[in-house]
Design a protein around this motif. Structure first.
Motif, PDB file in Angstrom:
ATOM      1  N   UNK A 148      33.947 -17.362   4.314  1.00 66.92           N
ATOM      2  CA  UNK A 148      32.796 -16.970   3.506  1.00 66.92           C
ATOM      3  C   UNK A 148      32.429 -18.152   2.606  1.00 66.92           C
ATOM      4  N   UNK A 149      31.275 -18.184   1.983  1.00 68.38           N
ATOM      5  CA  UNK A 149      30.289 -17.113   1.927  1.00 68.38           C
ATOM      6  C   UNK A 149      29.315 -17.142   3.091  1.00 68.38           C
ATOM      7  N   UNK A 203      27.019 -22.104   2.826  1.00 72.19           N
ATOM      8  CA  UNK A 203      28.417 -22.375   3.160  1.00 72.19           C
ATOM      9  C   UNK A 203      28.758 -23.834   2.864  1.00 72.19           C
ATOM     10  N   UNK A 204      27.866 -24.753   3.283  1.00 73.19           N
ATOM     11  CA  UNK A 204      28.129 -26.187   3.076  1.00 73.19           C
ATOM     12  C   UNK A 204      28.259 -26.508   1.587  1.00 73.19           C
ATOM     13  N   UNK A 205      27.348 -25.969   0.780  1.00 77.04           N
ATOM     14  CA  UNK A 205      27.373 -26.256  -0.656  1.00 77.04           C
ATOM     15  C   UNK A 205      28.610 -25.676  -1.323  1.00 77.04           C
ATOM     16  N   UNK A 206      29.107 -24.557  -0.785  1.00 75.91           N
ATOM     17  CA  UNK A 206      30.293 -23.937  -1.373  1.00 75.91           C
ATOM     18  C   UNK A 206      31.562 -24.721  -1.033  1.00 75.91           C
ATOM     19  N   UNK A 207      31.694 -25.119   0.232  1.00 79.19           N
ATOM     20  CA  UNK A 207      32.907 -25.819   0.670  1.00 79.19           C
ATOM     21  C   UNK A 207      32.878 -27.287   0.257  1.00 79.19           C
ATOM     22  N   UNK A 208      31.707 -27.911   0.371  1.00 79.89           N
ATOM     23  CA  UNK A 208      31.572 -29.339   0.072  1.00 79.89           C
ATOM     24  C   UNK A 208      30.562 -29.537  -1.065  1.00 79.89           C
TER      25      UNK A 208
END
Length: 298
Positions: A148-149, A203-208
């Motif tokens: 997630x997210x 998702x990209x902004x959350x993980x990276x």
């Protein structure tokens, strides 16, 4: 409480965002807000604190969520089992997994599922990191358990099944490799190696992330289509990357050290399926995963 009130409350408690909640429920945002206000008036206290920038649960709201969510999942699971029994659950259920530790849980859930529904066959398929939702949308999977997210209008997300601490992959000779842990603020001193492809920006902004909590920019460098390529880039000195700390148990290799990110949010994993393909098989397998995840491993 009416069912629509329970659904609105629990979904908002998970999303903490009125627009995403309305999209998941297929309701107008004003209807969601009205439902929550009516519920708060009847209970007599606010369940959420709202500002122009964020939505958070009040202490009463957190307690209601913790008390209500397990009971609601039991009701949903009982209903799904009744429907599955009435319709007959058979055929193939295709389940995607995003990592080996996710596959372990899905395999265990699959064993329980097959005992209850012996006419079903469970197929496991790995989710490509550079296109994490593509096969699901294309019909290659019936559902998947992955990071997630996710907030997509055509997909339904279940609850968080489990979470893992985050870690930083660093070259073995990097100064961070000698630390017991690093901070998210330390990412401003590095260059991030990322996964690239058809990946939702959320998702990209959350993980990276592109900046630290204090607002310092985090440089992004090379990207790769999958985790083995990310490891190779990190080992070569192209930068550092972010992954679950549990990856070191499955993907240890020379030239790389996994260092805990002590103040990063955990990486959460949950179930996702296409809203229009919410079949009896999907309901039954979701129930199996929830049942397995509620028990200690082993």
């Amino acid at each position: 409480m009416e069912r629509h009130e329970i659904e609105a409350f629990l979904t908002l408690a998970e999303e903490l965002h009125f627009r995403r909640t309305s999209e998941r429920l297929g309701l107008a945002q004003g209807r969601v807000s009205q439902t929550i206000k009516q519920l708060e008036r009847r209970i007599g206290v606010p369940l959420f604190e709202r500002t122009s920038r964020r939505v958070t649960l009040t202490p009463v709201g957190r307690e209601l969520r913790d008390d209500l969510a397990p009971a609601y999942r039991q009701v949903e699971a009982a209903y799904a089992r009744a429907v599955a029994y009435a319709r007959g659950v058979d055929g193939v259920v295709r389940v995607g997994f995003s990592s080996q530790w996710v596959a372990d849980l899905v395999l265990d859930a699959g064993k329980e599922f097959r005992k209850k529904y012996p006419r079903c066959v469970v197929e496991l398929h790995e989710v490509p990191l550079n296109n994490p939702l593509g096969p699901l949308r294309a019909g290659d999977f019936d559902l998947q358990l992955s990071e997630f997210p996710v907030a997509e209008p055509d997909l339904t997300t279940g609850p968080v099944i489990f979470s893992e601490p985050a870690a930083l992959l660093v070259p073995a000779r990097h100064p961070f490799a000698r630390r017991d842990a690093v901070s998210v603020e330390d990412l401003a001193k590095t260059t991030l190696v990322t996964i690239a492809g058809d990946i939702p920006p959320l998702w990209t902004e959350h993980i990276y992330p592109r900046q630290t909590p204090s607002g310092r920019p985090i440089p992004h460098g090379a990207s790769a289509p999958g985790f083995p390529e990310v490891q190779s880039l990190v080992a070569s000195g192209a930068g550092v990357s972010i992954a679950s700390l549990r990856a070191r148990d499955y993907h240890a290799r020379p030239g790389i050290v996994y260092v805990p990110l002590r103040d990063a949010p955990p990486i959460e994993y949950g179930l996702i399926w296409p809203t229009t393909r919410h079949t009896a098989r999907v309901c039954a397998f979701v129930d199996a995963v929830l049942t397995r995840a509620s028990r200690p491993a082993g």
